[in-house]
Design a protein around this motif. Structure first.
Motif, PDB file in Angstrom:
ATOM      1  N   MET A   1       0.747  -1.256   0.120  1.00 39.52           N
ATOM      2  CA  MET A   1       0.040  -0.008  -0.039  1.00 39.52           C
ATOM      3  C   MET A   1       1.006   1.290  -0.027  1.00 39.52           C
ATOM      4  O   MET A   1       1.835   1.211   0.801  1.00 39.52           O
ATOM      5  CB  MET A   1      -0.964   0.000   1.285  1.00 39.52           C
ATOM      6  N   ALA A   2       0.365   2.222  -0.615  1.00 40.17           N
ATOM      7  CA  ALA A   2       1.485   3.400  -0.882  1.00 40.17           C
ATOM      8  C   ALA A   2       1.333   4.119   0.398  1.00 40.17           C
ATOM      9  O   ALA A   2       0.381   4.236   1.143  1.00 40.17           O
ATOM     10  CB  ALA A   2       0.889   4.314  -2.121  1.00 40.17           C
ATOM     11  N   ASP A   3       2.509   5.003   0.636  1.00 47.22           N
ATOM     12  CA  ASP A   3       2.252   5.964   2.027  1.00 47.22           C
ATOM     13  C   ASP A   3       1.357   7.169   1.904  1.00 47.22           C
ATOM     14  O   ASP A   3       1.071   7.315   0.716  1.00 47.22           O
ATOM     15  CB  ASP A   3       3.834   6.496   1.954  1.00 47.22           C
ATOM     16  N   LYS A   4       1.061   7.503   3.008  1.00 47.79           N
ATOM     17  CA  LYS A   4       0.269   8.609   3.044  1.00 47.79           C
ATOM     18  C   LYS A   4       1.062   9.700   3.551  1.00 47.79           C
ATOM     19  O   LYS A   4       1.489   9.590   4.615  1.00 47.79           O
ATOM     20  CB  LYS A   4      -0.866   8.395   3.797  1.00 47.79           C
ATOM     21  N   ILE A   5       1.236  10.940   3.009  1.00 45.49           N
ATOM     22  CA  ILE A   5       2.134  11.796   3.491  1.00 45.49           C
ATOM     23  C   ILE A   5       1.434  13.304   3.512  1.00 45.49           C
ATOM     24  O   ILE A   5       0.716  13.806   2.467  1.00 45.49           O
ATOM     25  CB  ILE A   5       3.298  11.855   2.611  1.00 45.49           C
ATOM     26  N   LEU A   6       1.366  13.699   4.822  1.00 46.43           N
ATOM     27  CA  LEU A   6       0.945  15.137   5.086  1.00 46.43           C
ATOM     28  C   LEU A   6       1.967  16.212   5.050  1.00 46.43           C
ATOM     29  O   LEU A   6       2.640  15.809   6.004  1.00 46.43           O
ATOM     30  CB  LEU A   6      -0.167  15.173   6.284  1.00 46.43           C
ATOM     31  N   PRO A  31       7.680   8.220  -4.504  1.00 42.32           N
ATOM     32  CA  PRO A  31       6.937   8.537  -5.938  1.00 42.32           C
ATOM     33  C   PRO A  31       5.526   7.976  -5.949  1.00 42.32           C
ATOM     34  O   PRO A  31       4.579   8.318  -6.667  1.00 42.32           O
ATOM     35  CB  PRO A  31       7.877   7.819  -7.017  1.00 42.32           C
ATOM     36  N   GLU A  32       5.268   6.834  -4.988  1.00 39.77           N
ATOM     37  CA  GLU A  32       3.923   6.184  -5.022  1.00 39.77           C
ATOM     38  C   GLU A  32       3.076   6.879  -4.019  1.00 39.77           C
ATOM     39  O   GLU A  32       1.774   6.269  -3.892  1.00 39.77           O
ATOM     40  CB  GLU A  32       4.214   4.657  -5.136  1.00 39.77           C
ATOM     41  N   ALA A  33       3.539   7.727  -3.210  1.00 37.48           N
ATOM     42  CA  ALA A  33       2.718   8.265  -1.948  1.00 37.48           C
ATOM     43  C   ALA A  33       1.813   9.064  -2.418  1.00 37.48           C
ATOM     44  O   ALA A  33       1.662   9.546  -3.498  1.00 37.48           O
ATOM     45  CB  ALA A  33       3.707   8.903  -1.086  1.00 37.48           C
ATOM     46  N   GLU A  34       0.522   9.082  -1.565  1.00 36.29           N
ATOM     47  CA  GLU A  34      -0.567   9.991  -1.693  1.00 36.29           C
ATOM     48  C   GLU A  34       0.050  11.096  -0.812  1.00 36.29           C
ATOM     49  O   GLU A  34      -0.029  10.915   0.258  1.00 36.29           O
ATOM     50  CB  GLU A  34      -1.661   9.403  -1.169  1.00 36.29           C
ATOM     51  N   PHE A  35      -0.105  12.600  -1.569  1.00 32.83           N
ATOM     52  CA  PHE A  35       0.330  13.643  -0.787  1.00 32.83           C
ATOM     53  C   PHE A  35      -0.974  14.637  -0.490  1.00 32.83           C
ATOM     54  O   PHE A  35      -1.803  14.849  -1.402  1.00 32.83           O
ATOM     55  CB  PHE A  35       1.212  14.402  -1.296  1.00 32.83           C
ATOM     56  N   ARG A  36      -0.976  14.932   0.660  1.00 39.38           N
ATOM     57  CA  ARG A  36      -2.169  16.012   1.068  1.00 39.38           C
ATOM     58  C   ARG A  36      -1.547  17.128   1.807  1.00 39.38           C
ATOM     59  O   ARG A  36      -0.362  16.949   2.381  1.00 39.38           O
ATOM     60  CB  ARG A  36      -3.277  15.542   1.706  1.00 39.38           C
ATOM     61  N   ILE A  37      -2.021  18.157   2.020  1.00 41.48           N
ATOM     62  CA  ILE A  37      -1.531  19.416   2.338  1.00 41.48           C
ATOM     63  C   ILE A  37      -2.397  20.028   3.401  1.00 41.48           C
ATOM     64  O   ILE A  37      -3.666  20.100   3.490  1.00 41.48           O
ATOM     65  CB  ILE A  37      -1.267  20.360   1.227  1.00 41.48           C
ATOM     66  N   LEU A  38      -1.641  20.342   4.798  1.00 37.99           N
ATOM     67  CA  LEU A  38      -2.397  20.951   5.803  1.00 37.99           C
ATOM     68  C   LEU A  38      -1.921  22.511   5.758  1.00 37.99           C
ATOM     69  O   LEU A  38      -0.686  22.845   5.816  1.00 37.99           O
ATOM     70  CB  LEU A  38      -2.074  20.260   7.146  1.00 37.99           C
ATOM     71  N   THR A  39      -2.677  23.242   5.594  1.00 34.96           N
ATOM     72  CA  THR A  39      -2.557  24.854   5.349  1.00 34.96           C
ATOM     73  C   THR A  39      -3.623  25.631   6.203  1.00 34.96           C
ATOM     74  O   THR A  39      -4.054  24.755   7.163  1.00 34.96           O
ATOM     75  CB  THR A  39      -2.393  25.303   3.993  1.00 34.96           C
ATOM     76  N   ASN A  40      -3.388  26.935   5.906  1.00 25.19           N
ATOM     77  CA  ASN A  40      -4.178  27.680   6.738  1.00 25.19           C
ATOM     78  C   ASN A  40      -4.980  28.951   5.708  1.00 25.19           C
ATOM     79  O   ASN A  40      -4.427  28.717   4.450  1.00 25.19           O
ATOM     80  CB  ASN A  40      -3.860  28.435   7.880  1.00 25.19           C
ATOM     81  N   ALA A  41      -5.929  29.540   6.008  1.00 25.85           N
ATOM     82  CA  ALA A  41      -6.505  30.538   5.422  1.00 25.85           C
ATOM     83  C   ALA A  41      -5.411  31.724   5.723  1.00 25.85           C
ATOM     84  O   ALA A  41      -4.934  32.077   6.685  1.00 25.85           O
ATOM     85  CB  ALA A  41      -7.807  31.068   5.787  1.00 25.85           C
ATOM     86  N   PHE A  59       1.312  17.594  -6.169  1.00 23.45           N
ATOM     87  CA  PHE A  59       1.683  17.475  -4.957  1.00 23.45           C
ATOM     88  C   PHE A  59       0.528  17.309  -3.858  1.00 23.45           C
ATOM     89  O   PHE A  59       0.967  17.498  -2.995  1.00 23.45           O
ATOM     90  CB  PHE A  59       2.452  18.696  -4.687  1.00 23.45           C
ATOM     91  N   ALA A  60      -0.503  17.372  -4.307  1.00 24.47           N
ATOM     92  CA  ALA A  60      -1.624  17.289  -3.383  1.00 24.47           C
ATOM     93  C   ALA A  60      -2.805  16.586  -3.970  1.00 24.47           C
ATOM     94  O   ALA A  60      -3.312  17.369  -5.072  1.00 24.47           O
ATOM     95  CB  ALA A  60      -2.092  18.429  -2.716  1.00 24.47           C
ATOM     96  N   THR A  61      -3.610  15.735  -3.528  1.00 20.12           N
ATOM     97  CA  THR A  61      -4.880  15.138  -3.785  1.00 20.12           C
ATOM     98  C   THR A  61      -6.030  15.799  -3.032  1.00 20.12           C
ATOM     99  O   THR A  61      -7.195  15.692  -3.423  1.00 20.12           O
ATOM    100  CB  THR A  61      -4.984  13.475  -3.670  1.00 20.12           C
ATOM    101  N   LYS A  62      -5.597  16.338  -1.829  1.00 22.26           N
ATOM    102  CA  LYS A  62      -6.545  17.007  -1.049  1.00 22.26           C
ATOM    103  C   LYS A  62      -6.142  17.908  -0.050  1.00 22.26           C
ATOM    104  O   LYS A  62      -4.754  17.899   0.149  1.00 22.26           O
ATOM    105  CB  LYS A  62      -7.240  15.889  -0.131  1.00 22.26           C
ATOM    106  N   PHE A  63      -6.612  19.015   0.132  1.00 21.43           N
ATOM    107  CA  PHE A  63      -6.217  20.041   1.257  1.00 21.43           C
ATOM    108  C   PHE A  63      -7.032  20.157   2.387  1.00 21.43           C
ATOM    109  O   PHE A  63      -8.225  19.676   2.708  1.00 21.43           O
ATOM    110  CB  PHE A  63      -6.179  21.478   0.541  1.00 21.43           C
TER     111      PHE A  63
END
Length: 346
Positions: A1-6, A31-41, A59-63
């Motif tokens: 299973m691919a890594d999940k990276i925030l 390269p196979e990981a799913e990237f998501r980003i934690l940000t702010n307004a 670089f991001a599938t979801k924020f």
């Protein structure tokens, strides 16, 4: 299973752009990981958020967005539960460091998110400070981020951000319909804070000198919707074609529209970083908010104006500070000379 990276990155488009090389390094490592980003307004509501640049990118599938102003305990717990359901394997801290007490709170939040590993947390002074380089320059925020992820080199720009064929066609259509000049520059008033604003009188002097030197030269105005009237007011004496895109184009499209400009002119801002990202020379005006070099545009060929006499008084720590009236020491004559040199190039 691919890594999940925030990836944790606060700020607006300028902050997103300086993070691109470090993001590219992480993407190459996972390269196979799913990237998501934690940000702010963004602190300034009119500033474009990180998602406006990185949304739909490699670089991001979801924020995930932190609540404005820190939010209530309930909202923080709710966000942590949402992220925990995704179950990230690793969190990378790619943001400007918070204060030590805030770092502790952030660490506890990351643990509450269920992260199995937390990387690049800026606990030590070396991670929280910028390093001095040659010629009175300091490492950039981009270079600091590469250092804390142990990247040996800055990756090729081709790996920074990908644009779609549709985006490229949209940019070409905007230029075809709205810019009749064969040669044009980009201008952005783009200062969201008073101590980063050079003032209308200075900008009018520079813009008037440029258009007098080349009356056929076009100009594209880039920025947020609240800058539209002010930017247009500054080019009332402009002789060539004017294309006012303030509030009309999203950051990714703005970057593509600027790709063939002779140069970018404006404050230290998100549009400046957009221009530098696509290898457009920048004539950029800085206050002494950070050490010289920290937020300078990446790449070569830029003309940077900075209150050098104040450099020694500026902290080498990452983070927010005010710059007083330091930007007022920059002389219009020097900026005009830099612009006219670029205009005269074939």
């Amino acid at each position: 299973m691919a890594d999940k990276i925030l990836v944790f990155r606060r700020g607006s488009i300028g902050d997103a752009i300086v993070s691109l090389p470090a993001l590219a390094v992480l993407k190459s490592r996972f390269p196979e990981a799913e990237f998501r980003i934690l940000t702010n307004a963004p602190v300034m509501n009119v500033a474009a958020p990180v998602e406006s640049l990185l949304g739909g990118s490699q670089f991001a599938t979801k924020f995930y967005s932190l609540p404005p102003g820190g939010g209530s305990l309930g909202s923080i717990i709710s966000l942590a539960r949402t992220i925990r359901k995704w179950n990230p394997d690793q969190i990378f801290y790619l943001s400007e460091p918070s204060s030590p007490p805030s770092l502790i709170r952030e660490f506890l939040f990351f643990k509450a998110c269920g992260a199995k590993k937390i990387s690049a947390m800026p606990y030590g002074a070396e991670q929280r400070r910028y390093r001095r380089k040659a010629d009175e320059l300091w490492e950039s925020e981009c270079e600091r981020l590469l250092r804390i992820v142990d990247a040996p080199d800055n990756p090729e720009r081709s790996s920074w951000l990908e644009f779609t064929a549709e985006e490229k066609q949209d940019a070409a259509s905007i230029l075809e319909e709205g810019m009749s000049a064969g040669r044009y520059i980009a201008f952005s008033i783009g200062a969201k804070l008073p101590d980063k604003d050079w003032g209308d009188e200075n900008w009018s002097s520079v813009l008037n000198a440029i258009t007098q030197a080349d009356r056929a030269l076009g100009i594209i105005l880039i920025g947020a919707v609240d800058e539209r009237s002010r930017a247009f007011g500054l080019v009332q004496k402009w002789h060539g074609p004017i294309l006012n895109l303030c509030g009309e184009t999203e950051p990714r499209l703005s970057a593509l529209v600027m790709e063939k400009t002779l140069f970018y002119l404006g404050h230290d801002s998100g549009p400046m970083h957009l221009a530098a990202m696509i290898n457009v020379p920048c004539v950029a005006i800085f206050s002494a908010r950070a050490k010289p070099g920290v937020w300078f545009p990446e790449g070569d060929g830029h003309r940077i104006f900075y209150p050098w006499h104040m450099a020694g008084t500026v902290t080498d720590k990452a983070g927010f500070r005010t710059a007083g009236n330091s930007i007022a020491s920059i002389r219009t004559e020097e900026v005009i000379d830099a612009c006219l040199t670029l205009v005269s190039r074939e």
